[in-house]
Design an enzyme around this catalytic site. Structure first.
Site, PDB file in Angstrom:
ATOM      1  N   ILE A  35      -7.059  12.451  81.196  1.00 39.63           N
ATOM      2  CA  ILE A  35      -7.525  12.257  79.811  1.00 39.63           C
ATOM      3  C   ILE A  35      -7.081  13.374  78.867  1.00 39.63           C
ATOM      4  O   ILE A  35      -7.149  13.223  77.650  1.00 39.63           O
ATOM      5  CB  ILE A  35      -9.069  12.102  79.733  1.00 39.63           C
ATOM      6  CG1 ILE A  35      -9.795  13.340  80.275  1.00 39.63           C
ATOM      7  CG2 ILE A  35      -9.526  10.840  80.435  1.00 39.63           C
ATOM      8  CD1 ILE A  35     -11.239  13.438  79.833  1.00 39.63           C
ATOM      9  N   THR A 114     -24.726  14.292  76.376  1.00 39.63           N
ATOM     10  CA  THR A 114     -25.769  15.033  77.100  1.00 39.63           C
ATOM     11  C   THR A 114     -26.871  15.597  76.191  1.00 39.63           C
ATOM     12  O   THR A 114     -26.639  15.865  75.005  1.00 39.63           O
ATOM     13  CB  THR A 114     -25.095  16.213  77.842  1.00 39.63           C
ATOM     14  OG1 THR A 114     -26.080  17.077  78.377  1.00 39.63           O
ATOM     15  CG2 THR A 114     -24.212  17.044  76.936  1.00 39.63           C
ATOM     16  N   TYR A 138     -20.737  24.331  78.091  1.00 36.92           N
ATOM     17  CA  TYR A 138     -20.798  22.895  78.411  1.00 36.92           C
ATOM     18  C   TYR A 138     -21.328  22.104  77.206  1.00 36.92           C
ATOM     19  O   TYR A 138     -20.693  21.143  76.760  1.00 36.92           O
ATOM     20  CB  TYR A 138     -21.681  22.676  79.647  1.00 36.92           C
ATOM     21  CG  TYR A 138     -21.971  21.222  79.946  1.00 36.92           C
ATOM     22  CD1 TYR A 138     -20.983  20.372  80.431  1.00 36.92           C
ATOM     23  CD2 TYR A 138     -23.248  20.683  79.738  1.00 36.92           C
ATOM     24  CE1 TYR A 138     -21.256  19.030  80.704  1.00 36.92           C
ATOM     25  CE2 TYR A 138     -23.526  19.352  80.013  1.00 36.92           C
ATOM     26  CZ  TYR A 138     -22.534  18.526  80.491  1.00 36.92           C
ATOM     27  OH  TYR A 138     -22.806  17.199  80.753  1.00 36.92           O
TER      28      TYR A 138
HETATM   29  N1  LIG Z   1     -24.651  15.089  85.871  1.00 37.17           N
HETATM   30  C1  LIG Z   1     -25.612  15.264  84.961  1.00 37.17           C
HETATM   31  O1  LIG Z   1     -26.706  15.761  85.259  1.00 37.17           O
HETATM   32  C2  LIG Z   1     -25.377  14.850  83.534  1.00 37.17           C
HETATM   33  C3  LIG Z   1     -26.392  15.068  82.599  1.00 37.17           C
HETATM   34  C4  LIG Z   1     -26.182  14.671  81.278  1.00 37.17           C
HETATM   35  C5  LIG Z   1     -24.993  14.061  80.919  1.00 37.17           C
HETATM   36  N2  LIG Z   1     -24.021  13.871  81.851  1.00 37.17           N
HETATM   37  C6  LIG Z   1     -22.769  13.230  81.429  1.00 37.17           C
HETATM   38  O2  LIG Z   1     -22.638  12.013  82.150  1.00 37.17           O
HETATM   39  C7  LIG Z   1     -21.252  11.717  82.349  1.00 37.17           C
HETATM   40  C8  LIG Z   1     -21.003  11.400  83.808  1.00 37.17           C
HETATM   41  O3  LIG Z   1     -21.355  12.541  84.579  1.00 37.17           O
HETATM   42  P1  LIG Z   1     -21.155  12.580  86.169  1.00 37.17           P
HETATM   43  O4  LIG Z   1     -22.164  13.537  86.692  1.00 37.17           O
HETATM   44  O5  LIG Z   1     -21.073  11.195  86.701  1.00 37.17           O
HETATM   45  O6  LIG Z   1     -19.710  13.284  86.246  1.00 37.17           O
HETATM   46  P2  LIG Z   1     -18.796  13.544  87.522  1.00 37.17           P
HETATM   47  O7  LIG Z   1     -19.445  13.043  88.762  1.00 37.17           O
HETATM   48  O8  LIG Z   1     -18.368  14.968  87.452  1.00 37.17           O
HETATM   49  O9  LIG Z   1     -17.546  12.586  87.240  1.00 37.17           O
HETATM   50  C9  LIG Z   1     -16.529  12.890  86.353  1.00 37.17           C
HETATM   51  C10 LIG Z   1     -15.262  12.232  86.854  1.00 37.17           C
HETATM   52  O10 LIG Z   1     -14.191  12.557  85.954  1.00 37.17           O
HETATM   53  C11 LIG Z   1     -13.066  12.938  86.751  1.00 37.17           C
HETATM   54  N3  LIG Z   1     -12.114  13.772  86.028  1.00 37.17           N
HETATM   55  C12 LIG Z   1     -12.053  15.140  86.010  1.00 37.17           C
HETATM   56  N4  LIG Z   1     -11.002  15.547  85.298  1.00 37.17           N
HETATM   57  C13 LIG Z   1     -10.380  14.432  84.830  1.00 37.17           C
HETATM   58  C14 LIG Z   1      -9.226  14.212  84.031  1.00 37.17           C
HETATM   59  N5  LIG Z   1      -8.515  15.235  83.545  1.00 37.17           N
HETATM   60  N6  LIG Z   1      -8.867  12.944  83.747  1.00 37.17           N
HETATM   61  C15 LIG Z   1      -9.583  11.899  84.229  1.00 37.17           C
HETATM   62  N7  LIG Z   1     -10.689  12.046  84.990  1.00 37.17           N
HETATM   63  C16 LIG Z   1     -11.082  13.294  85.300  1.00 37.17           C
HETATM   64  C17 LIG Z   1     -13.710  13.684  87.895  1.00 37.17           C
HETATM   65  O11 LIG Z   1     -12.811  13.901  88.965  1.00 37.17           O
HETATM   66  P3  LIG Z   1     -13.085  15.164  89.957  1.00 37.17           P
HETATM   67  O12 LIG Z   1     -14.374  14.893  90.646  1.00 37.17           O
HETATM   68  O13 LIG Z   1     -11.906  15.134  90.860  1.00 37.17           O
HETATM   69  O14 LIG Z   1     -13.150  16.384  89.086  1.00 37.17           O
HETATM   70  C18 LIG Z   1     -14.856  12.735  88.246  1.00 37.17           C
HETATM   71  O15 LIG Z   1     -14.441  11.679  89.082  1.00 37.17           O
HETATM   72  C19 LIG Z   1     -20.486  12.935  81.807  1.00 37.17           C
HETATM   73  O16 LIG Z   1     -20.047  12.665  80.497  1.00 37.17           O
HETATM   74  C20 LIG Z   1     -21.536  14.032  81.757  1.00 37.17           C
HETATM   75  O17 LIG Z   1     -21.243  14.996  80.787  1.00 37.17           O
HETATM   76  C21 LIG Z   1     -24.190  14.239  83.154  1.00 37.17           C
END
Ligand SMILES: NC(=O)c1ccc[n+]([C@@H]2O[C@H](COP(=O)([O-])OP(=O)(O)OC[C@H]3O[C@@H](n4cnc5c(N)ncnc54)[C@H](OP(=O)(O)O)[C@@H]3O)[C@@H](O)[C@H]2O)c1
Length: 315
Positions: A35, A114, A138
Site C-alpha cells: 500500500i 482507532t 501510532y
Molecule cells: N489491534 C487493535 O487492537 C486495534 C485497535 C484499534 C484499531 N485497530 C485498527 O484495525 C485495523 C486492523 O488491525 P489488525 O489488528 O487486524 O491489524 P494486523 O493484524 O496488524 O493486520 C494488518 C495487515 O496488514 C499487512 N500489511 C503490513 N504492511 C503492509 C503493506 N505495506 N501493504 C499491504 N499490507 C500490509 C500486515 O502484514 P504483516 O502481518 O506481514 O505485517 C497484516 O496482514 C487497523 O487499521 C488498526 O489500526 C486495531
C-alpha cells in the site's frame, strides 16, 4: 467486486471469512500488493480486469472494483515510537494512496481507524465529531491517514474501533490466556477505560455498510444508505484492562482454556511503567452507527464468551 486490503491480518482474515460465507465476489491482497507503493496499487487494479486473476465463469461486470476495504496498517503501538517513518508510511501514506486509487476507479472505501486518535482525557463516550488529539506516533499516523482520505475523496466510511481481538493475530485475550497458564500471579492496569471489540462483530458491521449501501431503497427521493463519514464501533459496555483480564480468567477457567490458578492483581499505569502513553479513557460512543445501521451491538462479555468457547480459539 470487493477488494480487501490486509486480508491476512487479524481483522482482515475475519472479513475474508464472512465475505466467503456471504458468497460475495471479492479479492484479497496483503503485503504482496504494497500500500505504500502507489504504482503497485494501480497495477493491481489494472490486472484485476484480466482473466488470469479469476475463474473464467466470473462475469466481467463483477470484476469492477466497487468497494475497497482497508484492514492493513502498522499496528504495533510501542514499536511505532522507534519506527515513526515506517508507521507514517503505512498508516498515513498508505491510506492516501488507497484513497487516490479508489477515487480514480470510482470505488467506495471502508477504512479502519482507532480510538488512539483521541488523547483519552474525556469522561464521556467519544462522539465522531470531537477534535482529534493523538498522543503517540501510532495515533498521530492513524489520524493523518483519516485526514488524507477525507481530503482525497467523498465516498468513504472510516470506522474507528478499539481493543480489538480475533482468532488470527496477537491480541490481549491470547496474551492473557498464555500468561495465566504460565504464571500464578499477574498484574494488569486498572486505570485505562475502554471497550473490547470482537473482530467477527466488527467484520459483520463492515459488511453491513456494504449491504445497506448497495441495497438502499429510495423513498420519495430519500436514500436510506448510511451517510458517508466517520463512525465508531466497539462492543457495548465499558471496562478497564484489569476487569477485562479478570473476565478472561473466569471464562478461561470455565471453558478449560486456563488450566491452572492465577491471581490477577490490579495496578496503575504508572506502577506498570509502560513505554508509550495510552489514552486513559477511550470509550467510543456508538449512537451514530447503531442508528444508521439499525444495529443491536453485542455486550463485550457476551462476545468474549463466544470467542473463548469457539473451536477456533488458539492462543
Ligand atoms: N489491534 C487493535 O487492537 C486495534 C485497535 C484499534 C484499531 N485497530 C485498527 O484495525 C485495523 C486492523 O488491525 P489488525 O489488528 O487486524 O491489524 P494486523 O493484524 O496488524 O493486520 C494488518 C495487515 O496488514 C499487512 N500489511 C503490513 N504492511 C503492509 C503493506 N505495506 N501493504 C499491504 N499490507 C500490509 C500486515 O502484514 P504483516 O502481518 O506481514 O505485517 C497484516 O496482514 C487497523 O487499521 C488498526 O489500526 C486495531
Amino acid at each position: 467486486m470487493i477488494w480487501l486490503i490486509g486480508c491476512k491480518g487479524m481483522l482482515g482474515s475475519e472479513v475474508a471469512k464472512q465475505l466467503d460465507e456471504k458468497k460475495l465476489p471479492w479479492i484479497g491482497t496483503d503485503r504482496e500488493v504494497d500500500i505504500t507503493d502507489p504504482q503497485a496499487l494501480i497495477d493491481f487494479t489494472n490486472k484485476i480486469e484480466t482473466a488470469a486473476y479469476f475463474p473464467s465463469d466470473l462475469r466481467k461486470a463483477d470484476r469492477k472494483i466497487q468497494w475497497i476495504i482497508n484492514c492493513s496498517a502498522y499496528t504495533n503501538v510501542d514499536k511505532a515510537e522507534e519506527e515513526p517513518e515506517l508507521a507514517e508510511k503505512l498508516n498515513a501514506t498508505g491510506p492516501l494512496n488507497i484513497a487516490r486509487v479508489a477515487r480514480s476507479i470510482g470505488a467506495k472505501l471502508i477504512h479502519i481507524s482507532t480510538d488512539y486518535v483521541f488523547d483519552g482525557q474525556g469522561t464521556a463516550p467519544y462522539t465522531e465529531d470531537l477534535p482529534k488529539a493523538p498522543l503517540g506516533v501510532y495515533g498521530k499516523t492513524k489520524a493523518a491517514g483519516e485526514d488524507a482520505i477525507m481530503k482525497e475523496m467523498n465516498t468513504y466510511y472510516i470506522i474507528r474501533t478499539a481493543w480489538l481481538y480475533g482468532f488470527d493475530g496477537k491480541n490481549f485475550v491470547y496474551t492473557m490466556t498464555k500468561l495465566m497458564n504460565s504464571h500464578d500471579q499477574i498484574r494488569v492496569v486498572n486505570d485505562q477505560k475502554g471497550t473490547p471489540t470482537y473482530a467477527p462483530d466488527l467484520a459483520s458491521v463492515i459488511l453491513r455498510f456494504i449491504d445497506k449501501s448497495d441495497n438502499a431503497k429510495s423513498f420519495f427521493g430519500k436514500n436510506s444508505a448510511p451517510a458517508y463519514g466517520i463512525y465508531h464501533f466497539t462492543n457495548a459496555g465499558q471496562t478497564n484492562w484489569y476487569e477485562f483480564a479478570c473476565e478472561i480468567y473466569r471464562l478461561g477457567r470455565k471453558f478449560g482454556r486456563i488450566k491452572q490458578e492465577c491471581t490477577v492483581n490490579p495496578c496503575t499505569t504508572e506502577e506498570y511503567g509502560a513505554k508509550v502513553q495510552r489514552p486513559a479513557y477511550s470509550v467510543l460512543s456508538k449512537d451514530k452507527i447503531s442508528k444508521s445501521l439499525k444495529l443491536k451491538i453485542p455486550e463485550w462479555q457476551n462476545s468474549l464468551e463466544k470467542f473463548i468457547k469457539s473451536d477456533r480459539f488458539n492462543p
